[in-house]
Motif scaffolding. Structure first.
Motif: not given
Length: 600
Positions: A209-230
């Protein structure tokens, strides 16, 4: 042989062609099969300031920038060897000494035997294009310097959504390099696989669609911990309105998500508590035995020490645990109650510590356990003496290390929880029998509080009777003005083996069945026939082992020796397959004798 006239004619044609080529508004040239130049047109010679003789052979090299000549010759030799057309870039000196960039193209000409007879080439001035490209590169470098200074993760994507660049904040957070960003499966390395699967179609549709959007996802930090990101995706368009870049910015929302999840769990626990018909609404009584307990509650509440509440069933141990919590510094956080005896042994670990998706059959998604829900507050472990041995070990670790591990995960999760435990059983006797860990008893028994049975609180019975009559009378829409004194004496003389809970049930029954304003109680309700004590022909442990073995063998027979999978013995018994395997080995059960031979 050709006649002289024919040779003269070809010379004239060649001369005419070269005159035409000299006037072409481009730099053209021809070379022999060995690469030496035969001819360069007039425009080339005028630009370079070289004569025709100076340009022939290998003399043309004088017009090429010294730094570019080695790479140009290397490319030229490669093409001579391969016989394939090609191009390269080099700086060429103008007659006034100024160097400008040129794109040089090489094209072979073959005779009727497919042998290369000549090479032809065109050189095109690309100086302005080079400057434009350099300006763009410099602008991009400047933009990267700016984005690298922004303390927020930023990833630049191409129109299809493939990553092209990540700022320094993103690289520092993930521990990856700039090359890793553009490598295949970059997103799989960064984001939690559950979130990628969950948002795959949504992301694809949004990019199209080419329109702005957002999503909540868990990103892997370098210490192997997943943290939630917007993650917010914003398109960048050119002058024609086409999307040429996507800018994805990430904001860490882990604390917010955990707070929301904790609030949801606290609200759930509160709703469960409100919906559940509690044994008490308040502490009722003024006897010396009860005042002693309340004095202990007031002293221990201010600390974070582990409390073990002892007492018979129905004495109100959970009420005392709540009183401790309400008077503690954790009063504004959750109070989570767990009846350890009411949860099947196969589910107690998941209930207390949570589980990851796929940890066992039926674990369709990640789930927080009661300890995580109680983080910052108090957890009440009722009937702690009924915990299985493996859960006792896990609970000991929680008390020692202040961290848990979800079922299906090896990652420790720190928890700040005050533990209040209760039991009606004799834990020291269980320790002597080998059914309860002594080290766990030491950890739980920091501050013991004994809740007296109702027969030791005879002075409180009249107050409790009035309290329950008022409570259940309002619920039933009835009001009782008189209470038979003979009834109160009977109550005070009765032993109340079920303690306050039994008294509550008797009064509730009387309120429902009584007519008029006089509460009527059938004295037969106070008598209870004692069950005969079973003869001890065998130890309890031996009986339980035999019963467990019989149940496992019956399940194996029904499943034809199959342990795991649908219809397997593990599923029938409600146990993980690994747990059942270990029990089969411990009980020395031959699982193969239950397998049914397959026919040819």
């Amino acid at each position: 042989m050709s006649s002289p006239g024919d040779g003269s004619s070809r010379s004239v044609e060649s001369l005419d062609i070269r005159l035409i080529v000299d006037r072409i508004p481009a730099f053209t040239w021809s070379a022999h099969a060995d690469g030496s130049v035969e001819f360069v047109n007039l425009r080339w010679r005028e630009y370079a300031g070289l004569s025709a003789e100076e340009s022939q052979g290998w003399g043309w090299q004088a017009a090429i920038h010294p730094e570019d000549l080695p790479s140009l010759m290397r490319k030229w030799r490669e093409l001579l060897t391969s016989g394939e057309p090609g191009d390269t870039e080099a700086r060429m000196r103008r007659h006034d000494g100024v160097f400008r960039w040129f794109l040089i193209r090489f094209e072979p000409f073959r005779d009727e035997t497919e042998k290369i007879a000549m090479w032809y080439g065109v050189s095109t001035d690309i100086e302005d294009l080079k400057q434009t490209e350099e300006k763009l590169r410099e602008d991009e470098r400047e933009l990267r310097r700016i984005t690298d200074a922004i303390p927020q993760t930023i990833v630049v994507l191409d129109p299809s959504g493939a990553p092209m660049y990540a700022n320094q904040t993103a690289l520092d957070y993930t521990g990856l390099t700039a090359e890793d960003v553009t490598s295949p499966r970059f997103r799989e390395r960064i984001f939690h696989p559950e979130d990628l699967e969950r948002l795959r179609d949504q992301r694809k549709a949004a990019l199209e669609r080419g329109l702005p959007f957002e999503a909540e996802m868990r990103a892997l930090r370098k210490d192997a911990q997943h943290r939630w990101f917007l993650i917010r995706y914003n398109p960048f368009r050119n002058e024609q309105g086409q999307v040429i870049r996507w800018y994805a910015t990430g904001t860490d929302i882990e604390d917010r998500v955990r707070s929301e999840e904790r609030t949801r769990n606290e609200n759930l626990a509160l709703r469960e508590q409100i919906d559940r018909d509690s044994m008490f609404e308040d502490i009722v009584g003024s006897s010396e035995a009860l005042r002693k307990v309340l004095s202990q509650v007031a002293k221990v509440a201010a600390s974070d020490s582990t409390v073990l509440i002892l007492g018979e069933t129905g004495t109100g141990k959970e009420l005392i645990a709540r009183a401790i919590h309400k008077r503690s510094k954790r009063a504004d956080r959750a109070f989570i109650g767990v009846n350890c005896a009411a949860i099947p042994p196969s589910l107690i670990a998941s209930e207390l510590f949570g589980h990851e998706k796929g940890a066992f059959t039926g674990a369709a998604q990640r789930r927080m356990g009661r300890f995580e829900s109680a983080n910052g507050g108090t957890i009440f472990l009722d009937e702690v003496g009924d915990l299985p041995a493996e859960i006792q070990i896990a609970l000991l670790r929680v008390l020692q290390e202040r961290e848990i591990e979800r079922v299906g995960s090896s990652r420790p999760i720190p928890v700040d929880v005050r533990v209040v435990a209760a039991t009606h059983r004799d834990l020291k006797a269980l320790v002597a029998e080998g059914n309860f860990r002594q080290d766990l008893l030491y950890r739980l028994n920091v501050v013991p509080i004994r809740m007296p049975p109702l027969r030791e609180r005879a002075a409180d019975i009249s107050l409790l009777v009035e309290y329950f009559i008022d409570r259940f009378g309002k619920r039933a829409g009835k009001k009782f003005t008189t209470i038979d004194k003979k009834l109160l004496k009977a109550f005070q003389a009765y032993e109340w083996p079920g303690n306050v809970r039994e008294l509550q049930n008797v009064i509730e029954r009387a309120v429902i069945l009584s007519e008029g304003d006089n509460l009527a109680v059938d004295e037969t309700w106070l008598g209870r026939e004692q069950a005969p004590a079973p003869s001890r022909t065998a130890t309890l442990g031996g009986t339980l082992v035999r019963r467990e073995k019989e149940m496992i063998e019956a399940a194996l027979k029904e499943s034809q020796g199959r342990i795991s999978g649908p219809g397997g013995a593990a599923e029938k018994l409600g146990l993980p397959a690994k747990t059942l395997d270990s029990k089969i080995r411990r009980l020395r059960i031959n699982k193969y004798r239950f397998k049914v031979p397959q026919g040819d």
